[in-house]
Design an enzyme around this catalytic site. Structure first.
Site, short mmCIF file in Angstrom:
data_model
loop_
_atom_site.label_atom_id
_atom_site.label_comp_id
_atom_site.label_asym_id
_atom_site.label_seq_id
_atom_site.Cartn_x
_atom_site.Cartn_y
_atom_site.Cartn_z
CB CYS A 129 -0.90 0.02 1.24
SG CYS A 129 -2.00 -1.37 1.33
N GLY A 132 -12.63 -7.95 -5.49
CA GLY A 132 -12.83 -8.77 -4.30
C GLY A 132 -11.66 -8.73 -3.34
#
Lengths: 379, 132
Positions: free
Chosen positions: A78, A111
């Site tokens: 991230c 997802g």
């Protein structure tokens, strides 16, 4: 010592773009940033991405006819974009380059994020349940900081309200706390709308050497860009270990390590901040970030959201862009998306979501690895 | 005859989790490693960890995570062992109303799923002690 200025910013909106490749999104963001900077010659490029495969940055610059310089593709989960920014800024400070291009690109599968971080057996055992780790952390925050499920919902309400005004966000409709709590329960206490959506997008910035502490001008200065990994010991930190120590009270979180280093590098502290963009992978993560970044004292993040301290118009607005809860999270692009937003804020060009008079800003990302990055900007 | 296969070698025996104890810093770790993950010492000894502990955090996983072939929902949480370790683990209880902070838990080697040839794949998990 040489300072670093942000002289150009560019974005490809975050969302779902079925008919576009990750390269095409990167081209749009890079072209916009170079245009904003007056189309300078850059001597190096750094590209943050986690899921784009081999030489993804080269493909973007190849499509623009701008290869030939070093192009470094950086993966730090991230915080990939933050890692790319740190490398570029460090090279400029060291005098290696006068101008560097930094961009982040991503096109995530839909997802729950499948990550090669987890060994096959951990997947088979059901231990690659990413939202479950977030849920455990949320439960501990509720226990230790007086946070309730309603306050978790309030984080979503705040960020979605702010995201209404961001044309680069994926979700641009307000939601109520009741609607958030009525969305599907993913892992107690986290409901679907409390979790950000992995998605697609790109962001780019152009950095240039500048006289150090060039205060007062219209330009935006990159005062610090740090990246830290985890110290071993905490069972729920983003290193996602299989076990941790019960006696973990003195082990600082990777976010705290990155923030402490950034404050020191810039000679700034949390009290100097006017606006913050922080990691809101899930609603609890935003509150935990307040505490780990030192914005509020340990255990008081629940009070902060309840009292509106971090809403637009509050004492320290957090995630005026709408955060990842509104924008979605294209891993490699998300840190630089924050830098684009904060640069707009410091330039005074953020429109209806402008934080009045913002002069000092903090961007924060944290994720698997662990990788935590903190960026401090000033005008 | 179909057999039983642990989901991964070296994690557990039918009776206990296999951990390590560092002779230098005295801390325990799981899974067992040849180097202490906390201080870097290679003076580590493989040990049987306690098969009981207390519940420190929990949730239920409601959708199959990537690569998982078993049933949902399943319990997922952190159990604190007397050795001073917090272990990330599957829980044998997914009804959250039956779980509470500090609850006594016991190790249970539990089935995950069955392979095509009938082999049962098992993993470590913890269940409330009163059910074990």
């Amino acid at each position: 010592m040489t300072g670093v200025a942000i002289v150009g910013i560019g974005m490809h909106p975050f969302g779902r773009f079925e008919d576009k490749t990750v390269t095409e999104m990167g081209v749009e963001a890079v072209r916009a940033a170079l245009g904003d900077a007056g189309d300078p010659e850059f001597q190096a490029a750094f590209c943050g991405t986690a899921y784009s495969g081999v030489a993804a940055g080269h493909k973007v610059l190849g499509a623009l006819g701008r290869t030939g310089t070093p192009i470094v593709d950086v993966e730090a989960g991230c915080a990939s974009g933050g890692a790319a920014l740190m490398l570029a800024a460090g090279a400029i400070r060291a005098g290696q380059y006068d101008c560097a291009l930094v961009f982040g690109i991503e096109k995530m599968p839909k997802g729950i994020i499948r990550s090669s971080f987890f060994e096959p057996w951990r997947e088979e055992a059901g231990l690659a349940a990413t939202p479950a780790y977030f849920a455990l952390r949320a439960q501990r925050l509720m226990r230790e900081s007086g946070v309730t499920k309603d306050l978790l919902a309030q984080v979503v309400v705040k960020n979605r309200r702010q995201g209404v005004h961001n044309p680069d966000a994926m979700f641009r409709a307000e939601v109520t706390a009741d609607e958030v709590l009525a969305s599907r329960l993913v892992c107690e206490p986290l409901h679907l709308w409390m979790l950000c959506s992995p998605n697609e997008g790109a962001a780019a910035v152009v950095l240039r050497a500048a006289p150090a502490r060039d205060g007062g001008g219209p330009g935006v200065t990159l005062a610090a860009a740090t990246l830290r990994s985890h110290l071993p010991g905490s069972a729920l930190h983003e290193g996602t270990p299989l076990s941790g120590l019960a006696d973990d009270a003195d082990i600082p979180a990777p976010t705290t390590l990155a923030a402490t280093a950034a404050y020191e590098e810039a000679g700034l502290g949390p009290a100097d901040l006017d606006v913050v963009e922080c990691q809101d992978t899930d609603a609890a993560r935003e509150l935990l970030s307040y505490e780990e970044l030192g914005l509020c004292p340990q255990g008081e993040s629940g009070e902060w959201i309840a009292e509106g301290v971090t809403a637009l118009g509050g004492r320290l607005p957090v995630n005026p862009s709408g955060g990842l809860l509104s924008k979605g999270e294209p891993l490699g692009a998300s840190a630089l998306g924050q830098v684009v937003e904060l640069t707009r804020q410091l330039r005074g060009g953020a429109g209806p979501r402008q934080v009045d008079g913002a002069r000092t800003a903090l961007g924060h990302t944290v994720g698997r690895g662990a990788n935590a990055s903190v960026v401090l900007l000033q005008r | 005859m179909p057999g039983v296969r642990p989901v991964h070698e070296g994690l557990f025996t039918p009776e206990h989790l296999i951990g390590g104890r560092c002779d230098a810093c005295r801390r325990h770790h799981f899974p067992a490693a040849t180097t202490c993950p906390y201080c870097g010492s290679t003076a580590v000894t493989e040990v049987a960890l306690s098969d009981t502990g207390t519940l420190w955090a929990w949730t239920a996983v409601t959708a199959p995570p990537p690569g998982y072939r078993g049933e949902v929902p399943f319990g997922f949480g952190v159990v604190e062992l007397p050795e001073g370790l917090r272990v990330i683990t599957r829980l044998g209880e997914s009804d959250l109303s039956r779980l509470s902070f500090g609850q006594a838990m016991k190790l249970d080697i539990a089935p995950l799923h069955e392979e095509d040839d009938g082999t049962a794949v098992v993993t470590y998990s913890f269940v409330p002690s009163e059910c074990a």
